[in-house]
Design a protein around this motif. Structure first.
Motif, PDB file in Angstrom:
ATOM      1  N   MET A 337       0.834  -1.203   0.000  1.00  0.00           N
ATOM      2  CA  MET A 337       0.000   0.000   0.000  1.00  0.00           C
ATOM      3  C   MET A 337       0.872   1.257   0.000  1.00  0.00           C
ATOM      4  SD  MET A 337      -2.982  -1.235  -0.197  1.00  0.00           S
ATOM      5  CE  MET A 337      -2.250  -2.695  -0.944  1.00  0.00           C
ATOM      6  N   GLU A 338       1.898   1.258   0.812  1.00  0.00           N
ATOM      7  CA  GLU A 338       2.791   2.418   0.871  1.00  0.00           C
ATOM      8  C   GLU A 338       3.457   2.652  -0.481  1.00  0.00           C
ATOM      9  OE1 GLU A 338       4.094   2.248   5.609  1.00  0.00           O
ATOM     10  OE2 GLU A 338       5.219   1.087   4.118  1.00  0.00           O
ATOM     11  N   GLY A 339       3.773   1.564  -1.191  1.00  0.00           N
ATOM     12  CA  GLY A 339       4.374   1.710  -2.510  1.00  0.00           C
ATOM     13  C   GLY A 339       3.428   2.316  -3.527  1.00  0.00           C
ATOM     14  N   PHE A 340       2.166   1.881  -3.526  1.00  0.00           N
ATOM     15  CA  PHE A 340       1.181   2.439  -4.457  1.00  0.00           C
ATOM     16  C   PHE A 340       0.968   3.932  -4.180  1.00  0.00           C
ATOM     17  CE2 PHE A 340      -0.602  -2.044  -4.528  1.00  0.00           C
ATOM     18  CZ  PHE A 340      -0.184  -2.310  -5.811  1.00  0.00           C
ATOM     19  N   VAL A 341       0.885   4.299  -2.916  1.00  0.00           N
ATOM     20  CA  VAL A 341       0.662   5.700  -2.552  1.00  0.00           C
ATOM     21  C   VAL A 341       1.864   6.553  -2.952  1.00  0.00           C
ATOM     22  CG1 VAL A 341       0.369   7.283  -0.609  1.00  0.00           C
ATOM     23  CG2 VAL A 341      -0.975   5.173  -0.719  1.00  0.00           C
ATOM     24  N   ALA A 342       3.069   6.072  -2.694  1.00  0.00           N
ATOM     25  CA  ALA A 342       4.266   6.835  -3.065  1.00  0.00           C
ATOM     26  C   ALA A 342       4.341   7.038  -4.569  1.00  0.00           C
ATOM     27  CB  ALA A 342       5.515   6.102  -2.563  1.00  0.00           C
ATOM     28  N   ASP A 343       4.002   6.016  -5.326  1.00  0.00           N
ATOM     29  CA  ASP A 343       4.011   6.128  -6.788  1.00  0.00           C
ATOM     30  C   ASP A 343       2.979   7.147  -7.255  1.00  0.00           C
ATOM     31  OD1 ASP A 343       4.740   4.941  -9.556  1.00  0.00           O
ATOM     32  OD2 ASP A 343       2.558   4.704  -9.482  1.00  0.00           O
ATOM     33  N   ALA A 344       1.779   7.130  -6.653  1.00  0.00           N
ATOM     34  CA  ALA A 344       0.733   8.088  -7.029  1.00  0.00           C
ATOM     35  C   ALA A 344       1.169   9.522  -6.749  1.00  0.00           C
ATOM     36  CB  ALA A 344      -0.554   7.771  -6.274  1.00  0.00           C
ATOM     37  N   ARG A 345       1.769   9.747  -5.586  1.00  0.00           N
ATOM     38  CA  ARG A 345       2.215  11.110  -5.242  1.00  0.00           C
ATOM     39  C   ARG A 345       3.324  11.570  -6.184  1.00  0.00           C
ATOM     40  NH1 ARG A 345       1.611   9.804   1.040  1.00  0.00           N
ATOM     41  NH2 ARG A 345      -0.315  10.976   1.460  1.00  0.00           N
ATOM     42  N   LYS A 346       4.215  10.650  -6.524  1.00  0.00           N
ATOM     43  CA  LYS A 346       5.303  11.000  -7.430  1.00  0.00           C
ATOM     44  C   LYS A 346       4.765  11.449  -8.784  1.00  0.00           C
ATOM     45  CE  LYS A 346       7.644   7.663  -9.254  1.00  0.00           C
ATOM     46  NZ  LYS A 346       8.541   6.479  -9.403  1.00  0.00           N
ATOM     47  N   ARG A 347       3.635  10.871  -9.183  1.00  0.00           N
ATOM     48  CA  ARG A 347       3.055  11.197 -10.479  1.00  0.00           C
ATOM     49  C   ARG A 347       2.052  12.342 -10.412  1.00  0.00           C
ATOM     50  NH1 ARG A 347       4.121   6.990 -14.100  1.00  0.00           N
ATOM     51  NH2 ARG A 347       4.998   5.104 -13.135  1.00  0.00           N
ATOM     52  N   GLY A 348       1.919  12.981  -9.251  1.00  0.00           N
ATOM     53  CA  GLY A 348       1.054  14.146  -9.129  1.00  0.00           C
ATOM     54  C   GLY A 348      -0.404  13.832  -8.883  1.00  0.00           C
ATOM     55  N   GLY A 349      -0.743  12.598  -8.530  1.00  0.00           N
ATOM     56  CA  GLY A 349      -2.124  12.233  -8.275  1.00  0.00           C
ATOM     57  C   GLY A 349      -2.597  12.693  -6.912  1.00  0.00           C
ATOM     58  N   GLY A 350      -3.919  12.767  -6.751  1.00  0.00           N
ATOM     59  CA  GLY A 350      -4.493  13.120  -5.459  1.00  0.00           C
ATOM     60  C   GLY A 350      -4.564  11.909  -4.551  1.00  0.00           C
ATOM     61  N   VAL A 351      -4.261  12.113  -3.275  1.00  0.00           N
ATOM     62  CA  VAL A 351      -4.275  11.025  -2.299  1.00  0.00           C
ATOM     63  C   VAL A 351      -5.134  11.443  -1.113  1.00  0.00           C
ATOM     64  CG1 VAL A 351      -2.913   9.572  -0.750  1.00  0.00           C
ATOM     65  CG2 VAL A 351      -1.968  10.264  -2.976  1.00  0.00           C
ATOM     66  N   ILE A 352      -6.130  10.643  -0.805  1.00  0.00           N
ATOM     67  CA  ILE A 352      -6.961  10.838   0.381  1.00  0.00           C
ATOM     68  C   ILE A 352      -6.702   9.648   1.295  1.00  0.00           C
ATOM     69  CG2 ILE A 352      -9.310  11.053   1.265  1.00  0.00           C
ATOM     70  CD1 ILE A 352     -10.087  12.127  -1.543  1.00  0.00           C
ATOM     71  N   GLY A 353      -6.183   9.924   2.498  1.00  0.00           N
ATOM     72  CA  GLY A 353      -5.749   8.837   3.382  1.00  0.00           C
ATOM     73  C   GLY A 353      -4.306   8.505   3.063  1.00  0.00           C
ATOM     74  N   GLY A 354      -4.022   7.212   2.908  1.00  0.00           N
ATOM     75  CA  GLY A 354      -2.707   6.811   2.414  1.00  0.00           C
ATOM     76  C   GLY A 354      -1.630   6.625   3.451  1.00  0.00           C
ATOM     77  N   GLU A 355      -2.009   6.522   4.729  1.00  0.00           N
ATOM     78  CA  GLU A 355      -0.992   6.401   5.775  1.00  0.00           C
ATOM     79  C   GLU A 355      -1.203   5.138   6.616  1.00  0.00           C
ATOM     80  OE1 GLU A 355       1.523   8.439   6.008  1.00  0.00           O
ATOM     81  OE2 GLU A 355       0.778   9.880   4.514  1.00  0.00           O
ATOM     82  N   ARG A 356      -0.102   4.618   7.087  1.00  0.00           N
ATOM     83  CA  ARG A 356      -0.165   3.540   8.077  1.00  0.00           C
ATOM     84  C   ARG A 356      -0.728   4.107   9.373  1.00  0.00           C
ATOM     85  NH1 ARG A 356       4.207  -1.169   8.730  1.00  0.00           N
ATOM     86  NH2 ARG A 356       3.075  -2.439  10.262  1.00  0.00           N
ATOM     87  N   ILE A 357      -1.460   3.271  10.113  1.00  0.00           N
ATOM     88  CA  ILE A 357      -2.047   3.705  11.383  1.00  0.00           C
ATOM     89  C   ILE A 357      -1.278   3.050  12.527  1.00  0.00           C
ATOM     90  CG2 ILE A 357      -4.121   3.744  12.812  1.00  0.00           C
ATOM     91  CD1 ILE A 357      -5.766   3.523  10.247  1.00  0.00           C
TER      92      ILE A 357
END
Length: 478
Positions: A337-357
């Motif tokens: 999950m952390e990898g998918f979120v990092a890739d999305a942010r790198k590509r300029g996508g919007g992220v809602i949530g995306g953190e380990r708890i």
């Protein structure tokens, strides 16, 4: 109420091999990170013995009447229901899902046993009129033989029973390898089947090194059928191995399900259904929705509503009242999950949530990636976690093109109030399962299977018994 986690063992014929007798690996509670049991690891000799035990038991089980097989499977279903709360606690403790979801899995598992118990008595041959006077032409059915079955960890009970139930109903014996992360539920199911009268050797259970067990079992001459649920890459390797050794195979290899939401829907209602469907079992559902394509006129409203509902999902220990989403089943999924979120942010996508708890357990926020580069990793690799992608579309043709732009085709979903639009979407979607205005596409009485790289063959329904039966043509002259 807490229960004792079941004793783990290998089951080979009449023999039970415990953790004291073999090398072991730990079973981890995904909510706490604590070791809850030690699992015995099968040796090469154990694998060989299990195949031989299945072959020996097959000689009698194949001749057991369908009425007797039906009675045993129905009795086992009743025993699962008697131990429902213990089983639910066990599933939640080893896999993480909330108790309410675990109870639902147990109910579906019992229904699966009952469905195939009855289906055993509906398996018919046929008579073919002969072209020759006085001749008879018959098609008889018989069990295909001992089965090697491989089940994953996301649904610890039903994944195995969806293979075991039709195999036993058909008269086959089984060597089952459940997931090493979630062995406890299988141990209780084995006890229920044994108490229901299942003879020793008809169901054998192995744990250990997955590649070692699958390679040895598929090559074993006693094994005549392979059934696997898991990743595309592993499934393709096992299918190739089965093919080289002339073994029948059923492969359920996951998906990356699109959801097409057209602009005539009740947006709030669909957003509510989407949150409930997406974050069930923390998104670890092979036929679960992942890619949400929303018609542009309602896109902003849906994204806002979906995000608001995702933010209200109560994440925590599945054994605690009020928890709506438990931890991911293992730490590998958190890293993914952390990898998918990092890739999305790198590509300029919007992220809602995306953190380990927190820093204890495998908890991760319900996450939405939106307005994402189509080249993003999450579009091309099944997330298998609490992560949804949301994107707008303009025309129905565009929606279908994006939905079908995948190497897999297990399930797809459509939301529209128009019967004509429903028909166009159903005709255009490339998937083995289609839900229209619902995310429910799996029941014991219905076929479950995909197309493209999602595999081949079906589990469930009348189609689920067929892979375990062989047809024999008989021509009697005079």
């Amino acid at each position: 109420m807490a229960y004792n986690y079941p004793e783990l063992c290998l089951v080979i014929g009449e023999t039970r091999i415990t953790a004291e007798q073999r090398q072991t690996r730990p079973v981890i509670d995904p909510a706490t990170g604590q070791v809850i049991a030690e699992l015995p690891i099968a040796t090469e000799a154990d694998i060989r013995a299990a195949a031989e035990a299945a072959a020996l038991a097959y000689q009698d089980w194949r001749r057991t009447s369908s009425h007797q097989r039906q009675a045993i499977l129905r009795a086992a279903a009743a025993k699962l229901r008697e131990r429902r709360e213990e089983l639910a606690w066990t599933i939640t403790t080893e896999q993480g899902k909330p108790l309410a979801e675990a109870r639902g899995e147990i109910d579906a598992s019992a229904e699966t046993l009952e469905w195939f118990a009855d289906e055993a008595r509906r398996a018919y041959g046929r008579i073919i009129p002969s072209r020759f006077p006085g001749h008879r032409q018959l098609v008889e059915i018989e069990p295909v033989g001992p089965v090697a079955a491989f089940a994953p960890w996301n649904f610890p009970l039903i994944n195995g029973l969806r293979k075991v139930a039709p195999a036993l109903a058909a008269g086959c014996t089984v060597v089952l390898k459940p997931a090493e992360e979630t062995p406890g539920a299988t141990m209780i199911a084995v006890e229920c089947l044994r108490e229901a009268g299942l003879p020793a050797g008809v169901l054998n259970v192995l744990y250990g090194e997955p590649a070692q067990i699958s390679d040895a079992l598929i090559k074993a001459p006693e094994i005549r059928k392979v059934s696997f649920t898991g990743s595309v890459s592993v499934g393709q390797s096992l299918a190739a191995l089965a093919g080289r050794h002339g073994k029948r195979a059923t492969m359920e290899l996951g998906g990356h399900a699109p959801v097409i939401i057209l602009d005539d829907v009740d947006v709030d209602q669909v957003a509510t259904l989407a949150a409930a469907g997406k974050f069930r079992n923390a998104g670890q559902v092979c036929n679960g929705a992942t890619r949400f394509y929303v018609q542009r006129g309602i896109y902003d409203r849906f994204l806002a509503g979906f995000a608001e509902r995702a933010g209200r999902v109560v994440v925590g220990d599945g054994r605690v009242d009020g928890t709506q989403m438990g931890p991911l089943a293992n730490d590998r999924r958190v890293t993914a999950m952390e990898g998918f979120v990092a890739d999305a942010r790198k590509r300029g996508g919007g992220v809602i949530g995306g953190e380990r708890i927190g820093n204890v357990g495998n908890f991760f926020q319900p996450t939405i990636l939106h307005d994402l580069d189509p080249a993003a990793e999450a579009y091309h690799v099944e997330p298998f976690g609490p992560l949804a992608l949301v994107a707008p579309f303009d025309s129905e043709e565009e929606a279908l093109a994006r939905a079908n732009d995948s190497n897999v085709g297990l399930s797809s979903f459509v939301f529209t109030e128009s019967a004509r639009r429903q028909r166009r979407m159903i005709d255009g979607i490339q998937a083995g399962l289609v839900g229209v205005n619902t995310f429910q596409v799996a029941f014991p009485e219905t076929p479950f299977g995909g197309i493209k790289e999602s595999g081949f063959g079906h589990e469930g329904g009348a189609e689920g018994l067929e892979p375990y039966l062989a047809k024999k043509f008989v021509h009697i002259a005079g």
